[in-house]
Enzyme design. Structure first.
Site, PDB file in Angstrom:
ATOM      1  N   CYS A 288      -0.731   3.189 -10.670  1.00  9.37           N
ATOM      2  CA  CYS A 288      -1.704   2.147  -9.990  1.00  9.37           C
ATOM      3  C   CYS A 288      -3.280   2.329 -10.179  1.00  9.37           C
ATOM      4  O   CYS A 288      -4.014   1.259 -10.597  1.00  9.37           O
ATOM      5  CB  CYS A 288      -1.363   2.170  -8.290  1.00  9.37           C
ATOM      6  SG  CYS A 288      -0.077   1.615  -8.086  1.00  9.37           S
TER       7      CYS A 288
ATOM      8  N   TYR B 297      -9.782  16.190  -3.092  1.00 11.20           N
ATOM      9  CA  TYR B 297      -9.045  17.403  -3.977  1.00 11.20           C
ATOM     10  C   TYR B 297      -9.546  17.240  -5.279  1.00 11.20           C
ATOM     11  O   TYR B 297      -9.333  16.293  -5.935  1.00 11.20           O
ATOM     12  CB  TYR B 297      -7.873  17.410  -3.631  1.00 11.20           C
ATOM     13  CG  TYR B 297      -7.302  17.874  -2.432  1.00 11.20           C
ATOM     14  CD1 TYR B 297      -7.290  19.024  -1.921  1.00 11.20           C
ATOM     15  CD2 TYR B 297      -6.899  16.953  -1.560  1.00 11.20           C
ATOM     16  CE1 TYR B 297      -6.903  19.636  -0.741  1.00 11.20           C
ATOM     17  CE2 TYR B 297      -6.397  17.259  -0.413  1.00 11.20           C
ATOM     18  CZ  TYR B 297      -6.454  18.389   0.343  1.00 11.20           C
ATOM     19  OH  TYR B 297      -6.049  18.941   1.302  1.00 11.20           O
TER      20      TYR B 297
ATOM     21  N   PHE C  99       0.988  -1.164  -0.046  1.00 10.32           N
ATOM     22  CA  PHE C  99      -0.053  -0.003  -0.063  1.00 10.32           C
ATOM     23  C   PHE C  99       0.793   1.281  -0.019  1.00 10.32           C
ATOM     24  O   PHE C  99       0.308   2.313   0.080  1.00 10.32           O
ATOM     25  CB  PHE C  99      -1.022   0.017   1.143  1.00 10.32           C
ATOM     26  CG  PHE C  99      -2.054  -1.043   1.285  1.00 10.32           C
ATOM     27  CD1 PHE C  99      -3.044  -0.812   0.555  1.00 10.32           C
ATOM     28  CD2 PHE C  99      -1.670  -2.495   1.729  1.00 10.32           C
ATOM     29  CE1 PHE C  99      -4.051  -1.824   0.418  1.00 10.32           C
ATOM     30  CE2 PHE C  99      -2.595  -3.465   1.828  1.00 10.32           C
ATOM     31  CZ  PHE C  99      -3.844  -3.351   0.841  1.00 10.32           C
TER      32      PHE C  99
ATOM     33  N   PHE D 160      -8.148  13.082   0.780  1.00  2.00           N
ATOM     34  CA  PHE D 160      -8.530  12.674  -0.877  1.00  2.00           C
ATOM     35  C   PHE D 160      -9.691  13.155  -1.492  1.00  2.00           C
ATOM     36  O   PHE D 160     -10.307  12.453  -2.170  1.00  2.00           O
ATOM     37  CB  PHE D 160      -8.516  11.091  -0.628  1.00  2.00           C
ATOM     38  CG  PHE D 160      -7.273  10.511  -1.484  1.00  2.00           C
ATOM     39  CD1 PHE D 160      -5.948  10.593  -1.189  1.00  2.00           C
ATOM     40  CD2 PHE D 160      -7.741  10.098  -2.775  1.00  2.00           C
ATOM     41  CE1 PHE D 160      -4.892   9.990  -1.925  1.00  2.00           C
ATOM     42  CE2 PHE D 160      -6.529   9.563  -3.626  1.00  2.00           C
ATOM     43  CZ  PHE D 160      -5.416   9.526  -3.301  1.00  2.00           C
TER      44      PHE D 160
ATOM     45  N   LYS E 103       2.164  13.026  -9.921  1.00  2.00           N
ATOM     46  CA  LYS E 103       1.818  13.796  -8.672  1.00  2.00           C
ATOM     47  C   LYS E 103       3.093  14.201  -7.972  1.00  2.00           C
ATOM     48  O   LYS E 103       4.171  14.017  -8.621  1.00  2.00           O
ATOM     49  CB  LYS E 103       1.248  12.850  -7.639  1.00  2.00           C
ATOM     50  CG  LYS E 103       2.173  11.779  -7.041  1.00  2.00           C
ATOM     51  CD  LYS E 103       1.419  10.950  -5.822  1.00  2.00           C
ATOM     52  CE  LYS E 103       2.044   9.732  -5.269  1.00  2.00           C
ATOM     53  NZ  LYS E 103       1.667   9.130  -4.198  1.00  2.00           N
TER      54      LYS E 103
ATOM     55  N   GLU F  34       3.941   6.055  -3.802  1.00  2.00           N
ATOM     56  CA  GLU F  34       5.144   7.092  -4.315  1.00  2.00           C
ATOM     57  C   GLU F  34       5.224   8.241  -3.759  1.00  2.00           C
ATOM     58  O   GLU F  34       4.153   9.058  -3.337  1.00  2.00           O
ATOM     59  CB  GLU F  34       5.117   6.980  -5.768  1.00  2.00           C
ATOM     60  CG  GLU F  34       5.330   5.448  -6.499  1.00  2.00           C
ATOM     61  CD  GLU F  34       5.122   5.341  -7.970  1.00  2.00           C
ATOM     62  OE1 GLU F  34       5.319   6.543  -8.617  1.00  2.00           O
ATOM     63  OE2 GLU F  34       4.774   4.423  -8.537  1.00  2.00           O
TER      64      GLU F  34
HETATM   65  N1  LIG Z   1       4.121   1.930  -7.596  1.00  2.00           N
HETATM   66  C1  LIG Z   1       3.379   1.784  -6.669  1.00  2.00           C
HETATM   67  O1  LIG Z   1       3.347   2.956  -5.995  1.00  2.00           O
HETATM   68  C2  LIG Z   1       2.954   0.618  -6.167  1.00  2.00           C
HETATM   69  C3  LIG Z   1       2.146   0.539  -4.966  1.00  2.00           C
HETATM   70  C4  LIG Z   1       1.527  -0.533  -4.371  1.00  2.00           C
HETATM   71  C5  LIG Z   1       1.528  -1.723  -5.245  1.00  2.00           C
HETATM   72  N2  LIG Z   1       2.436  -1.641  -6.674  1.00  2.00           N
HETATM   73  C6  LIG Z   1       2.369  -3.041  -7.031  1.00  2.00           C
HETATM   74  O2  LIG Z   1       3.406  -3.534  -7.026  1.00  2.00           O
HETATM   75  C7  LIG Z   1       4.133  -4.129  -8.347  1.00  2.00           C
HETATM   76  C8  LIG Z   1       5.275  -3.658  -8.841  1.00  2.00           C
HETATM   77  O3  LIG Z   1       5.071  -2.369  -9.025  1.00  2.00           O
HETATM   78  P1  LIG Z   1       6.300  -0.940  -9.366  1.00  2.00           P
HETATM   79  O4  LIG Z   1       5.923   0.197  -9.395  1.00  2.00           O
HETATM   80  O5  LIG Z   1       7.548  -1.480  -8.139  1.00  2.00           O
HETATM   81  O6  LIG Z   1       6.896  -1.668 -10.731  1.00  2.00           O
HETATM   82  P2  LIG Z   1       8.141  -1.204 -11.654  1.00  2.00           P
HETATM   83  O7  LIG Z   1       7.598  -1.354 -13.016  1.00  2.00           O
HETATM   84  O8  LIG Z   1       8.514  -0.039 -10.926  1.00  2.00           O
HETATM   85  O9  LIG Z   1       9.293  -2.308 -11.229  1.00  2.00           O
HETATM   86  C9  LIG Z   1       9.182  -3.688 -11.691  1.00  2.00           C
HETATM   87  C10 LIG Z   1      10.695  -4.377 -11.598  1.00  2.00           C
HETATM   88  O10 LIG Z   1      10.289  -5.595 -12.004  1.00  2.00           O
HETATM   89  C11 LIG Z   1      11.338  -6.080 -12.725  1.00  2.00           C
HETATM   90  N3  LIG Z   1      10.890  -7.200 -13.265  1.00  2.00           N
HETATM   91  C12 LIG Z   1      10.310  -7.825 -14.501  1.00  2.00           C
HETATM   92  N4  LIG Z   1      10.068  -9.204 -14.544  1.00  2.00           N
HETATM   93  C13 LIG Z   1      11.302  -9.722 -13.937  1.00  2.00           C
HETATM   94  C14 LIG Z   1      11.634 -10.690 -13.400  1.00  2.00           C
HETATM   95  N5  LIG Z   1      11.198 -12.058 -14.113  1.00  2.00           N
HETATM   96  N6  LIG Z   1      12.565 -10.879 -12.530  1.00  2.00           N
HETATM   97  C15 LIG Z   1      12.816 -10.093 -11.816  1.00  2.00           C
HETATM   98  N7  LIG Z   1      12.573  -8.643 -11.998  1.00  2.00           N
HETATM   99  C16 LIG Z   1      11.619  -8.515 -12.983  1.00  2.00           C
HETATM  100  C17 LIG Z   1      11.421  -4.890 -13.795  1.00  2.00           C
HETATM  101  O11 LIG Z   1      12.664  -4.892 -14.539  1.00  2.00           O
HETATM  102  C18 LIG Z   1      11.227  -3.657 -13.037  1.00  2.00           C
HETATM  103  O12 LIG Z   1      12.374  -3.137 -12.424  1.00  2.00           O
HETATM  104  C19 LIG Z   1       2.934  -3.950  -9.267  1.00  2.00           C
HETATM  105  O13 LIG Z   1       1.937  -4.950  -9.365  1.00  2.00           O
HETATM  106  C20 LIG Z   1       2.113  -2.760  -8.821  1.00  2.00           C
HETATM  107  O14 LIG Z   1       0.834  -2.668  -9.181  1.00  2.00           O
HETATM  108  C21 LIG Z   1       2.810  -0.672  -6.852  1.00  2.00           C
END
Ligand SMILES: NC(=O)c1ccc[n+]([C@@H]2O[C@H](COP(=O)([O-])OP(=O)(O)OC[C@H]3O[C@@H](n4cnc5c(N)ncnc54)[C@H](O)[C@@H]3O)[C@@H](O)[C@H]2O)c1
Length: 449
Positions: free
Chosen positions: A266, A257, A155, A255, A327, A158
């Site tokens: 996301c 706004y 949760f 939230f 953002k 960023e």
């Molecule tokens: N970004 C957010 O704020 C956030 C918050 C909560 C949940 N999430 C969820 O978390 C997950 C990851 O999000 P993120 O923003 O960190 O993604 P991201 O795209 O920033 O990073 C994903 C990483 O995984 C790597 N990757 C892909 N395939 C791989 C493999 N087979 N082995 C090893 N590494 C591999 C990619 O190269 C990349 O560096 C998503 O499902 C997203 O929905 C994201």
């Protein structure tokens, strides 16, 4: 504990770093060799406040390692996290290929019992699929190793990711294994000291909780944007309405706004994925569809205001844009409302002079070099010779600008405030025309040319 994390994006890198910070021995693995090489050199590929010193210190202390070698990470991990991307497919469903690639890799290399934890946001039922995928690989090599599979959705926000990881609102653990729950309880104990944050549930409920949380937040935003659009038409000020409704504790101030629409990696993808999940179970998600459609329309709102002010003729105009990231406090441009605005301005023949404190590298990666986009060194440099100023992202440095300087630099002194960060009267007193989102008078504001 020995921890392996697949994926060094916003979630994997922050989680791995925070787990190392409290004393665990963490290996982060990624398929992106360039990213891993940069991390090894202490270069952080994303902008996330407070993250760089933590990565550098924990790396130097020998508690945080980066590799492309999945087998090394799997051999290391008593707990193995899956934190890879789940981007949207064409039809809005979540692309599970990265998650399932990791599951196959784990099944091929696992050599001792482990707790496998899915942190990626995935459709309900994915844990079963991951479990089956790992089990199939194990059985293909004649192994009967036992492993647990836990759903532990993330949760973090960023821009606040380190703080969210260190002091989470809640830690959702979806599992029916007492052993796995015990392991995760001890892993998360340092983040769970002040009060009980762990919420235990079954795996499917944990998977749905993540989507429900994001869909609720997206709904609040779209609802307020809808109210803003009504306010604009009836001559009301949504900012006064916001204060009026936020004072009700059942609604609250968080939230609500209005603005230029939600973006990021996301909300857009998760709302679409949840719609897809609902439809694939023969349920038509009417609220979710409306949330999504309202947001798509809202992302065009700023352009519509600008176009109306310039009587539909933007050809040859130069528009200054403050804020490009979806953002503040991030460099993430995924689904950013600025992209809709830029692309619409360009298709009208306008040029953009933009400034964002962190997102220029991402913008260059997405759009390359183009004559109608100039990325400027400062917010004021973006104003030189421009016809209008648009605020798209509410970075702190934009909140109290030198209005005299804005007025002097703009050919047509007009400000489009896509985040309602200014008081209309203050802007107008400085000699600038003002348009906000849902601020009644915007509709009546005179065309100035
Ligand atoms: N970004 C957010 O704020 C956030 C918050 C909560 C949940 N999430 C969820 O978390 C997950 C990851 O999000 P993120 O923003 O960190 O993604 P991201 O795209 O920033 O990073 C994903 C990483 O995984 C790597 N990757 C892909 N395939 C791989 C493999 N087979 N082995 C090893 N590494 C591999 C990619 O190269 C990349 O560096 C998503 O499902 C997203 O929905 C994201």
């Amino acid at each position: 504990m020995r921890v392996a994390i697949f994926g060094t994006g916003y979630v994997g890198l922050v989680t791995g770093t925070c787990l190392a910070e409290v004393g665990n021995d963490v290996i982060c693995v990624d398929v992106d060799a360039l990213k891993v090489a940069r991390l090894e050199r202490g270069e952080i590929p994303i902008f996330e406040p407070g993250l760089t010193p933590l990565v550098v210190e924990n790396h130097a202390a020998g508690r945080l390692h980066f590799t492309t070698d999945a087998a090394v990470a799997i051999a290391h991990g008593e707990v193995i996290f899956i934190a890879v991307g789940t981007p949207p497919e064409e039809d809005g469903s979540a692309d599970l290929s990265h998650v399932l690639d990791v599951a196959r890799t784990i099944g091929q290399a696992l050599s001792s019992p482990a707790v496998i934890v899915n942190k990626s946001t995935v459709p309900v039922g994915t844990a079963d699929l991951v479990r089956e995928t790992i089990a199939a690989e194990l059985s293909a090599r004649g192994s009967d190793l036992s492993f647990d599979l836990v759903s532990n959705p993330e949760f973090l926000k960023e821009g606040d990711a380190v703080q969210d990881c260190m002091r989470p609102d809640r830690i959702i653990i979806g599992s029916d294994s007492a052993h796995a729950i015990g392991v995760l309880r001890s892993l998360y104990a340092p983040f769970n000291r002040n009060h009980e944050r762990i919420v235990l549930m079954d795996v499917r409920s944990a998977e749905l909780t993540k989507y429900a949380a994001n869909a609720m937040l997206a709904t609040k935003i779209s609802f307020m944007n809808e109210m803003a659009n009504i306010a604009e038409r009836v001559g009301a000020d949504i900012e006064q309405v916001r204060l009026g409704i936020g004072s009700d504790p059942r609604i609250g101030y968080h939230f609500i706004y209005p603005g230029a629409g939600y973006g990021g990696s996301c909300f857009p993808k998760d709302v679409k994925a949840l719609e897809h999940i609902a439809r694939s179970h023969d349920y038509e998600p009417r609220v979710l569809s409306a949330v999504e459609a309202t947001n798509a329309a809202q992302k065009e709102h700023l352009h519509a205001l600008i176009s109306r002010h310039f009587e539909g003729n933007l050809k040859g105009r130069t528009i200054a844009v403050w804020g490009l990231a979806f953002k503040p406090n991030t460099d993430d441009m995924r689904e950013a409302p600025s992209r809709t605005l830029l692309e619409k301005l360009w298709s009208d023949g306008a040029s953009v002079q933009a400034f964002d404190p962190e997102a220029h590298e991402e913008v260059r990666r997405i759009y390359g070099n183009r004559a109608d986009l100039q990325l400027c060194d400062s917010q004021y440099a973006a104003l030189d010779g421009a016809d209008a100023l648009v605020i798209v992202t509410e970075w702190k440095a934009f909140r109290s600008p030198d209005l005299g300087r804005i007025c002097a630099a703009l050919g047509h002194p007009v400000v489009f405030d896509g985040r309602n960060i200014f008081e209309p009267a203050t802007i107008e007193a400085a000699g600038l025309a003002y348009y906000g989102v849902g601020r009644g008078r915007s509709v009546q504001a005179p065309t100035r040319d």
